[in-house]
Design a protein around this motif. Structure first.
Motif, mmCIF file in Angstrom:
data_model
loop_
_atom_site.group_PDB
_atom_site.id
_atom_site.type_symbol
_atom_site.label_atom_id
_atom_site.label_comp_id
_atom_site.label_asym_id
_atom_site.label_seq_id
_atom_site.Cartn_x
_atom_site.Cartn_y
_atom_site.Cartn_z
ATOM 1 N N PHE A 121 3.343 71.483 21.779
ATOM 2 C CA PHE A 121 2.023 70.854 21.755
ATOM 3 C C PHE A 121 1.526 70.791 20.320
ATOM 4 O O PHE A 121 1.581 71.784 19.599
ATOM 5 C CB PHE A 121 1.015 71.642 22.607
ATOM 6 C CG PHE A 121 -0.336 71.004 22.685
ATOM 7 C CD1 PHE A 121 -0.537 69.842 23.410
ATOM 8 C CD2 PHE A 121 -1.415 71.558 22.018
ATOM 9 C CE1 PHE A 121 -1.792 69.245 23.480
ATOM 10 C CE2 PHE A 121 -2.674 70.970 22.085
ATOM 11 C CZ PHE A 121 -2.860 69.812 22.826
ATOM 12 N N VAL A 123 -1.828 70.029 18.194
ATOM 13 C CA VAL A 123 -3.268 70.052 18.437
ATOM 14 C C VAL A 123 -3.947 68.761 17.979
ATOM 15 O O VAL A 123 -4.758 68.189 18.710
ATOM 16 C CB VAL A 123 -3.905 71.283 17.746
ATOM 17 C CG1 VAL A 123 -5.418 71.269 17.884
ATOM 18 C CG2 VAL A 123 -3.319 72.569 18.305
ATOM 19 N N ASP A 125 -3.251 65.517 17.603
ATOM 20 C CA ASP A 125 -3.241 64.293 18.415
ATOM 21 C C ASP A 125 -3.009 64.566 19.901
ATOM 22 O O ASP A 125 -2.779 63.643 20.669
ATOM 23 C CB ASP A 125 -2.215 63.294 17.890
ATOM 24 C CG ASP A 125 -0.814 63.874 17.800
ATOM 25 O OD1 ASP A 125 -0.608 65.024 18.213
ATOM 26 O OD2 ASP A 125 0.073 63.155 17.309
ATOM 27 N N LYS A 126 -3.103 65.846 20.288
ATOM 28 C CA LYS A 126 -2.897 66.232 21.684
ATOM 29 C C LYS A 126 -1.594 65.629 22.215
ATOM 30 O O LYS A 126 -1.571 64.949 23.236
ATOM 31 C CB LYS A 126 -4.065 65.794 22.552
ATOM 32 C CG LYS A 126 -5.358 66.495 22.247
ATOM 33 C CD LYS A 126 -6.468 65.804 22.991
ATOM 34 C CE LYS A 126 -7.333 66.682 23.800
ATOM 35 N NZ LYS A 126 -8.369 65.960 24.519
ATOM 36 N N SER A 127 -0.509 65.904 21.509
ATOM 37 C CA SER A 127 0.787 65.367 21.917
ATOM 38 C C SER A 127 1.775 66.509 22.083
ATOM 39 O O SER A 127 1.573 67.604 21.569
ATOM 40 C CB SER A 127 1.305 64.366 20.888
ATOM 41 O OG SER A 127 1.613 65.016 19.672
ATOM 42 N N ASN A 145 0.899 61.993 24.890
ATOM 43 C CA ASN A 145 0.061 61.766 23.722
ATOM 44 C C ASN A 145 -1.362 61.522 24.216
ATOM 45 O O ASN A 145 -1.565 60.726 25.130
ATOM 46 C CB ASN A 145 0.565 60.555 22.925
ATOM 47 C CG ASN A 145 -0.004 60.510 21.531
ATOM 48 O OD1 ASN A 145 -0.855 61.310 21.177
ATOM 49 N ND2 ASN A 145 0.466 59.570 20.744
ATOM 50 N N ALA A 148 -4.499 66.861 27.056
ATOM 51 C CA ALA A 148 -4.620 68.296 26.809
ATOM 52 C C ALA A 148 -3.377 69.019 27.322
ATOM 53 O O ALA A 148 -2.734 68.584 28.273
ATOM 54 C CB ALA A 148 -5.865 68.851 27.496
ATOM 55 N N GLU A 149 -3.068 70.146 26.695
ATOM 56 C CA GLU A 149 -1.855 70.894 27.011
ATOM 57 C C GLU A 149 -1.794 71.337 28.480
ATOM 58 O O GLU A 149 -0.777 71.165 29.156
ATOM 59 C CB GLU A 149 -1.773 72.109 26.091
ATOM 60 C CG GLU A 149 -0.525 72.912 26.217
ATOM 61 C CD GLU A 149 -0.461 74.047 25.208
ATOM 62 O OE1 GLU A 149 0.638 74.569 25.016
ATOM 63 O OE2 GLU A 149 -1.507 74.428 24.635
#
Length: 170
Positions: A121, A123, A125-127, A145, A148-149
């Motif tokens: 993960f 942080v 670009d939340k990818s 992408n 959230a994780e």
């Protein structure tokens, strides 16, 4: 942003095309990716593209992939089932027992529902990606992408990993 998984898959396929055109491809093997397509399910709240795949035979190796892309606003998911050498190489991370965490990214491995899982993960670009080992050379992956994780893991679990595993030829 370039979809790295798609670029790698296309590069491998392009490099192998001259070899593949010289080999007889059995109808059963050519259709083998289709067994996975119904397992790439619809996800509530997401627009899923038509699932697709490919099967390729080379001397001593066969590769099967099934893929489906999903969109929700600017967020994207790419679900894949991969068998063969590409999966075998990617799965090396699932058995490592590692956990790395920085302010910018996280990587970890764990066991979920009896299967080895590797998660990454980023942080900013939340990818990231979730890799699930379905066998020594077979995996399910969900790259994402704009998600959230925790939501990504919840979405990955909506796919029936055990049913996908059962569909892999022995």
């Amino acid at each position: 942003m370039i979809d790295r998984r798609r670029a790698i898959r296309l590069a491998v396929a392009a490099a192998a095309l001259p070899v593949v055109w010289q080999l007889p491809l059995s109808v059963a093997h050519a259709q083998s990716f289709q067994r996975f397509l119904p397992l790439l399910i619809d996800l509530p709240g997401w627009t899923g593209e038509k699932p697709d795949g490919m099967a390729m035979e080379m001397p001593g190796n066969s590769i099967v992939t099934a893929t489906r892309e999903y969109r929700r606003g600017n967020a994207t998911l790419n679900a894949q089932v991969i068998t063969g050498p590409a999966a075998q190489g990617a799965l090396a991370a699932t058995g490592s027992g590692m956990k790395i965490e920085t302010a910018d990214m996280r990587m970890s491995t764990s066991t979920i529902d009896g299967l080895a899982v590797a998660r990454t993960f980023t942080v900013q670009d939340k990818s990231g990606a979730i890799l699930v080992a379905l066998g020594p050379s077979a995996m399910f992956s969900l790259s994402f992408n704009g998600v959230a994780e925790d939501e990504a893991l919840t979405l990955a679990k909506r796919f029936d990993w055990k049913t996908i595993q059962a569909a892999i030829p022995k």
